[in-house]
Enzyme design. Structure first.
Site, PDB file in Angstrom:
ATOM      1  N   VAL A 140      -5.558   2.669  -3.371  1.00  0.00           N
ATOM      2  CA  VAL A 140      -4.743   2.932  -4.552  1.00  0.00           C
ATOM      3  C   VAL A 140      -4.717   1.689  -5.449  1.00  0.00           C
ATOM      4  O   VAL A 140      -4.349   0.606  -5.004  1.00  0.00           O
ATOM      5  CB  VAL A 140      -3.306   3.318  -4.163  1.00  0.00           C
ATOM      6  CG1 VAL A 140      -2.458   3.538  -5.412  1.00  0.00           C
ATOM      7  CG2 VAL A 140      -3.313   4.584  -3.304  1.00  0.00           C
ATOM      8  N   TYR A 239      -8.014 -13.788  -9.456  1.00  0.00           N
ATOM      9  CA  TYR A 239      -7.962 -12.696  -8.481  1.00  0.00           C
ATOM     10  C   TYR A 239      -7.313 -13.147  -7.178  1.00  0.00           C
ATOM     11  O   TYR A 239      -6.124 -12.981  -6.978  1.00  0.00           O
ATOM     12  CB  TYR A 239      -9.358 -12.100  -8.236  1.00  0.00           C
ATOM     13  CG  TYR A 239      -9.272 -10.763  -7.552  1.00  0.00           C
ATOM     14  CD1 TYR A 239      -9.133  -9.595  -8.298  1.00  0.00           C
ATOM     15  CD2 TYR A 239      -9.269 -10.662  -6.167  1.00  0.00           C
ATOM     16  CE1 TYR A 239      -8.999  -8.364  -7.683  1.00  0.00           C
ATOM     17  CE2 TYR A 239      -9.130  -9.434  -5.537  1.00  0.00           C
ATOM     18  CZ  TYR A 239      -9.002  -8.289  -6.293  1.00  0.00           C
ATOM     19  OH  TYR A 239      -8.854  -7.085  -5.682  1.00  0.00           O
ATOM     20  N   LYS A 248      -2.767  -8.681  -2.168  1.00  0.00           N
ATOM     21  CA  LYS A 248      -3.759  -8.440  -1.125  1.00  0.00           C
ATOM     22  C   LYS A 248      -3.368  -9.153   0.173  1.00  0.00           C
ATOM     23  O   LYS A 248      -3.600  -8.639   1.271  1.00  0.00           O
ATOM     24  CB  LYS A 248      -5.137  -8.898  -1.588  1.00  0.00           C
ATOM     25  CG  LYS A 248      -5.688  -8.130  -2.782  1.00  0.00           C
ATOM     26  CD  LYS A 248      -5.856  -6.660  -2.496  1.00  0.00           C
ATOM     27  CE  LYS A 248      -6.493  -5.923  -3.662  1.00  0.00           C
ATOM     28  NZ  LYS A 248      -6.587  -4.473  -3.431  1.00  0.00           N
TER      29      LYS A 248
END
Length: 400
Positions: A140, A239, A248
């Site tokens: 997702v 990132y 993450k």
């Protein structure tokens, strides 16, 4: 029926319409790229959350074609109306059609995967139609999430942590062609990290597992994988070391917690699957990623591993066809081809030399530009884009 000619209209990497025939042909090509697996019949029961785009779409198609899965795909797509449906709407219709043709029993549900209403709908359908779940793939990528317990809506942001981040980036302008410029992104402030983690971390994944476990819908040996990305040092500032990276890290911590819990409860496993770079609707929004992926393709050419091949490898490992390839932190690695030192050294060299004047000789711009268009069903070989096409494609199996 609403037939019309659909021409690509875009603002940067965002296209306003999608092409049903192009989306159908792309999904068909993905299916044909998967090595033959189980024949039609009773395969493992699987749930893919985020089944209509990017890695999640690849997981769905590879699971159907390779592992013979049956089960449920969940996504959130917009129906055709004044404009066409979203590309994911048409890809889902195509995936469902191919599943039927190959004897796979796959139902697709359209709605908010973060909501408890969708979790209840999935649980009810599992109990009625399939029984216990063998595999759950979580993929997702969303800008917002509403917490079902509190009603609070969180918003994710793409920001560095601690200081502004300046990077090269690649843009395509119809008037001037490809441009390599520098862009500065302001650092996260206030509760940006917490908000992004609430959307993109492991909270919803864990909630799905708990919801299904409470209904006694997880089979013995149940496995679940959340799809993730680490990426290159060249993009780490925005990132892996930014707000998305914090999310993450939370996802990976959630995997360790779930792995211990599922091991004790069912002899099961929970993993994060770290995938390699690809052109996706999510990745093109991240500063520097477009340039990096174009340069990576310039280095690797046909050796760049597409998502469908990566996710075929994931299913082989989840189903025991191949042993798990785990790193020291217990993450399943499908990105080693990208992060090989020689590859990263070559990409870094090109990155340092990349300017508007030199980029054409360093990156595969034609491939990248076509990949962006293909996200919406354009630039697909074999499709006549001058011919009218029906845009009123219905959602598959609406009675499920």
């Amino acid at each position: 029926m609403n037939e019309r000619v659909i021409a690509p209209k875009n603002r940067g990497f965002l296209f306003l319409d999608s092409h049903p025939a192009g989306c159908r042909k792309l999904v068909d090509a993905m299916w044909r790229a998967v090595p033959a697996g189980l024949p039609g019949g009773e395969g493992p029961v699987a749930l893919v959350i985020g089944s209509s785009a990017g890695y999640g779409l690849a997981a769905t198609v590879a699971g159907l074609a390779r592992a013979g899965i049956r089960g449920i795909g969940v996504c959130f797509e917009k129906a055709p109306g004044r404009r066409t449906g979203t590309a994911g709407w048409y890809r889902t219709a195509a995936t469902a059609e191919l599943a039927r043709e190959h004897g796979r029993d796959m139902v697709f549900l359209n709605g908010d995967a973060f909501s408890d209403a969708m979790k209840d709908q999935v649980a009810d359908l599992l109990k009625r139609r399939y029984g216990r779940l063998d595999h759950l793939i979580y993929s997702v990528a969303a800008p917002r999430r509403t917490d079902p317990d509190t009603g609070t809506t969180y918003a994710s942001v793409l920001k560095p942590i601690g200081a502004p981040y300046t990077t090269k980036t690649l843009t395509f302008d119809a008037g001037t062609g490809p441009q390599v410029t520098e862009v500065e992104t302001a650092p996260a402030r206030d509760d940006d990290i917490e908000q992004t983690t609430a959307v993109m971390g492991g909270a919803d994944w864990e909630r799905w597992i708990a919801h299904l476990a409470d209904r006694d819908l997880l089979a013995d040996g149940f496995t679940t994988a959340a799809l993730s990305y680490i990426g290159s040092p060249l993009t780490a500032g925005i990132y892996r070391q930014g707000t998305i990276g914090a999310a993450k890290a939370h996802l990976e911590a959630t995997a360790r917690t779930l792995d211990e819990r599922l091991g004790k409860l069912l002899g099961g496993r929970a993993l994060t699957s770290v995938n390699g770079a690809a052109v996706t609707q999510s990745s093109t929004a991240i500063p520097g990623i477009a340039l990096y992926v174009g340069l990576l393709r310039g280095v690797l050419g046909q050796d760049m591993v597409p998502p469908i091949d990566q996710l075929t490898g994931l299913w082989d490992q989840l189903t025991g066809t191949r042993p798990l390839t785990l790193d020291d932190e217990g993450r399943l690695r499908l990105d080693l081809w990208e992060l090989a030192p020689a590859v990263q050294e070559a990409v870094a060299g090109r990155w340092n030399r990349a300017t508007t004047e030199t980029i054409a000789g360093l990156a595969d711009l034609d491939w990248f530009h076509a990949e962006v268009q293909r996200l919406y069903g354009f630039a697909v070989p074999g499709v006549d884009y001058t011919a009218p096409v029906d845009t009123d494609i219905p959602w598959p199996n609406p009675d499920a």
